[in-house]
Write a protein that holds these residues in place. Sequence first.
Motif, short mmCIF file in Angstrom:
data_model
loop_
_atom_site.label_atom_id
_atom_site.label_comp_id
_atom_site.label_asym_id
_atom_site.label_seq_id
_atom_site.Cartn_x
_atom_site.Cartn_y
_atom_site.Cartn_z
N ASP A 148 8.87 1.05 6.16
CA ASP A 148 9.32 2.66 6.10
C ASP A 148 7.60 3.35 5.51
O ASP A 148 6.93 4.08 6.08
N LYS A 149 7.63 3.21 4.28
CA LYS A 149 6.77 3.43 3.77
C LYS A 149 5.66 2.98 3.69
O LYS A 149 4.73 4.15 3.70
N HIS A 150 5.40 1.66 3.95
CA HIS A 150 4.13 1.14 4.80
C HIS A 150 3.58 2.17 5.61
O HIS A 150 2.59 2.25 5.98
N GLN A 151 4.58 2.49 7.10
CA GLN A 151 4.24 2.86 7.96
C GLN A 151 4.26 4.66 7.57
O GLN A 151 2.71 5.03 7.96
N ALA A 152 4.11 5.08 6.72
CA ALA A 152 4.06 6.74 6.73
C ALA A 152 3.20 6.31 6.05
O ALA A 152 1.86 7.55 6.41
N TYR A 153 2.89 5.73 4.58
CA TYR A 153 1.06 5.28 4.16
C TYR A 153 0.10 5.36 5.68
O TYR A 153 -0.32 5.59 5.14
N LEU A 154 0.15 4.54 6.60
CA LEU A 154 -0.52 4.64 7.43
C LEU A 154 -0.70 5.68 8.18
O LEU A 154 -2.13 5.58 8.64
N ASP A 155 0.44 6.21 8.74
CA ASP A 155 0.63 7.59 9.12
C ASP A 155 -0.37 8.17 8.62
O ASP A 155 -0.92 9.07 8.85
N ASP A 156 -0.10 8.74 7.21
CA ASP A 156 -0.77 9.68 6.12
C ASP A 156 -2.23 9.33 6.01
O ASP A 156 -3.49 10.31 5.10
#
Lengths: 228, 228
Positions: A117-125
């Motif tokens: 999830d953290k990786h996902q958020a990083y990509l989004d940001d």
Amino acid sequence: MNNLVSIKSATLSEDIAQQLSNAIVQGEIPQGSKISEPELAKQYGVSRGPLREAIVKLEGLGLVTRTANVGARVIQLNIQDMLDTFSMREALEGMAARLAATSMPLTEVNRLYTLLDKHQAYLDDNQDEHYVQQGGNDDFHLRIIHASGNAKLVRLLTEELYAVIRMYRRHTADQRSDPRQALREHRAILDAIANHEGDLAELLMRRHISRASHLLKQAMEHSALASQ
Amino acid sequence: MNNLVSIKSATLSEDIAQQLSNAIVQGEIPQGSKISEPELAKQYGVSRGPLREAIVKLEGLGLVTRTANVGARVIQLNIQDMLDTFSMREALEGMAARLAATSMPLTEVNRLYTLLDKHQAYLDDNQDEHYVQQGGNDDFHLRIIHASGNAKLVRLLTEELYAVIRMYRRHTADQRSDPRQALREHRAILDAIANHEGDLAELLMRRHISRASHLLKQAMEHSALASQ
DNA sequence: AAACCTTAAATTGTCGACAATCATGCTTGA
DNA sequence: TCAAGCATGATTGTCGACAATTTAAGGTTT
């Protein structure tokens, strides 16, 4: 003269081995260049004894090749060697995923879902910029390997082969890779592990690494590395 | 004083590493025993320099463990470590068999069929006594590994892991194994390779090694090695 | 001009000695 | 008597120097 922050270790040769390994992986010591014992000894401010020990260790890691009475040279990355390395990764990390499917505790499974999830958020940001997870505790692959519970496998993949793998990762920088696709694959692998489906986890991990290998090959074919 | 036939090599440290490796694998230097640098240096008639280099190499091979300011100890075989090692073998040699199925030249396939016939004849003539093929050119597994065409895989399996594998093979001596069964499995693997069936070759090789691992485990559980 | 031999410089391989650290046994005190 | 601390001995870590080998250069010969 020591030009790097020296992480104090128990013995000099360990320090030097660590620093030399990093210098090679980071490309500060160029590929194919000769390792001069007197030169490096002066540079790191130690005698040739511990330095030689460090070089012997690097040879064990496959970062340099040594020939008697001639000396050591940094390895030269090339496509064939990369393909060979990734075939091994495919076999070994596939096995790691299979084992993890039966031995990973539920708490670690949940931690890994959080990590993804953290990786996902990083990509989004960060407009899909690749998440830098080299060697750290955020490296999904390393977590799977450790979860295998196979101490030998852990040592081989994280100590002996990892330097070269990092070198390939770095020198091609995954330019062509699609981080979102990789993340989807990570999630699928973790799903299989969470469901204790060893066969599937192995299959997905192998496919994942095979795909990365294919992309790296293309990247190398279109870069200077293809010159060898 | 050098108490072994010294195979002259380019450098002393290579010689010593080779001799030490053999001495450990053969059990001449017992498991768990401490490696004393002054003692061994005197014994082999060299100074501590090359000897230390040899020890560092042995550490890379996983034959000894070193701790700073304390020294090196010969590893201690145990069941868990054996299982871990054979899981790796299963993954790696399975991959080797898969690769061999597409890259082994027909001439080598035929040579291997001849080799298996030779093994068959040996069993017929020696009331099923196990054929000693340790490390030699008659070792079926080594031939498959080389036929993979993956230089990294070859180096890892035949140089880095092989010493420990030989150690396990030797110290249990395959007492419980059925040589004829093993031979049948070898033949099935070779058939798959000859037919270019990579998937099948990998599956059969993995099953073959897994079975050997299971037998070794039983043997170790019924021997002194189980004491750890 | 090219190839070969000779010679000198530099690098690697090896050695013995010193420094630092760890293991052992003894002393001392409670 | 037992535990803690100290002193001693042994082992590992590190260093500088010498020997052996390779590399490079220069000169000679064909």
